[in-house]
Design an enzyme around this catalytic site. Structure first.
Site, PDB file in Angstrom:
ATOM      1  N   TYR A  29      45.695  16.838  92.476  1.00 48.42           N
ATOM      2  CA  TYR A  29      44.690  16.743  93.705  1.00 48.42           C
ATOM      3  C   TYR A  29      43.837  18.297  93.965  1.00 48.42           C
ATOM      4  CZ  TYR A  29      46.102  12.125  95.122  1.00 48.42           C
ATOM      5  OH  TYR A  29      46.473  10.888  95.395  1.00 48.42           O
ATOM      6  N   HIS A  34      39.558  17.665 100.070  1.00 47.32           N
ATOM      7  CA  HIS A  34      40.527  17.423 101.116  1.00 47.32           C
ATOM      8  C   HIS A  34      41.429  18.641 100.973  1.00 47.32           C
ATOM      9  CE1 HIS A  34      41.884  15.246 104.232  1.00 47.32           C
ATOM     10  NE2 HIS A  34      42.622  14.292 103.730  1.00 47.32           N
ATOM     11  N   ASN A  85      49.195  13.381 105.072  1.00 45.71           N
ATOM     12  CA  ASN A  85      49.639  12.672 106.174  1.00 45.71           C
ATOM     13  C   ASN A  85      51.026  12.988 106.552  1.00 45.71           C
ATOM     14  OD1 ASN A  85      50.662  11.267 104.192  1.00 45.71           O
ATOM     15  ND2 ASN A  85      49.574   9.250 104.761  1.00 45.71           N
ATOM     16  N   ASN A 130      44.058  13.908 109.301  1.00 45.69           N
ATOM     17  CA  ASN A 130      45.378  13.363 109.137  1.00 45.69           C
ATOM     18  C   ASN A 130      46.617  14.315 109.106  1.00 45.69           C
ATOM     19  OD1 ASN A 130      44.606  10.492 109.271  1.00 45.69           O
ATOM     20  ND2 ASN A 130      44.425  10.483 107.103  1.00 45.69           N
TER      21      ASN A 130
END
Length: 199
Positions: A29, A34, A85, A130
């Site tokens: 990622y 994010h 999360n 989150n």
């Protein structure tokens, strides 16, 4: 300090500030919206601890790396091996090992324009983030400042579209904008906070 007890005894020391960047596992990622908190944390490390490498944490069940900027007695934590999360399970055990340092969580923020940075006092709402909600669920509510870096928001409010947006990658121009706009703003906030803590 962040080695497992099996490898070395924990060492207690006084730290002025602990900067903790949140994101999803890398390299999968890397450079996604994010993970803007990790991107900004890397820029901050290059400023506060140029040339120093990230070191892997060896605390059991923790997937993170760290770097100590000795000039400011500043610890940077990179939560880059667990999903957003699960941030609380990943970083709160590390916070508990380093004692009373002032904690600052660096994270992405949909409600801010790209590159804008906002420092929020402890106890503020996680605004649906989150990673912050996970930290609160792990028992750390009201114990950290939030350094939010804007990633902008798509026009749609549909949850699926927003999820796709935050997991999309920044363009080169957007990454450059983060460095040009977000880094100086973040340094201004943090240097002021360091001044308060050090005094």
């Amino acid at each position: 300090m962040l080695a497992s007890k099996a490898r070395s005894a924990p060492q207690r020391r006084t730290l002025h500030l602990c900067l903790t960047g949140l994101g999803n596992p890398e390299p999968q990622y890397r450079n996604t919206r994010h993970n803007a908190g990790l991107i900004l944390l890397d820029l901050l490390k290059a400023h506060y601890a140029p040339g120093k490498p990230w070191m892997p944490c060896t605390v059991p069940r923790v997937a993170a790396s760290y770097c100590h900027a000795s000039r400011h007695d500043l610890l940077l934590l990179r939560s880059d091996g667990a999903f957003m999360n699960r941030s609380g399970q990943n970083v709160v055990p590390l916070w508990q090992r380093i004692g009373g340092a002032t904690r600052v969580v660096v994270h992405d923020e949909l409600s801010l324009p790209l590159g804008k940075v906002q420092l929020r006092a402890p106890g503020r709402s996680p605004r649906g983030h989150n990673g912050l909600k996970s930290i609160i669920a792990a028992g750390a509510q009201g114990t950290y400042y939030s350094l939010a870096v804007g990633i902008d928001r798509p026009e749609t409010r549909k949850p699926a579209a927003i999820a796709d947006y935050v997991l999309s990658r920044f363009s080169r121009a957007e990454l450059s904008q983060l460095e040009q706009d977000a880094l100086p703003a973040a340094l201004g906030h943090l240097n002021g906070l360091l001044g308060v803590v050090v005094t």
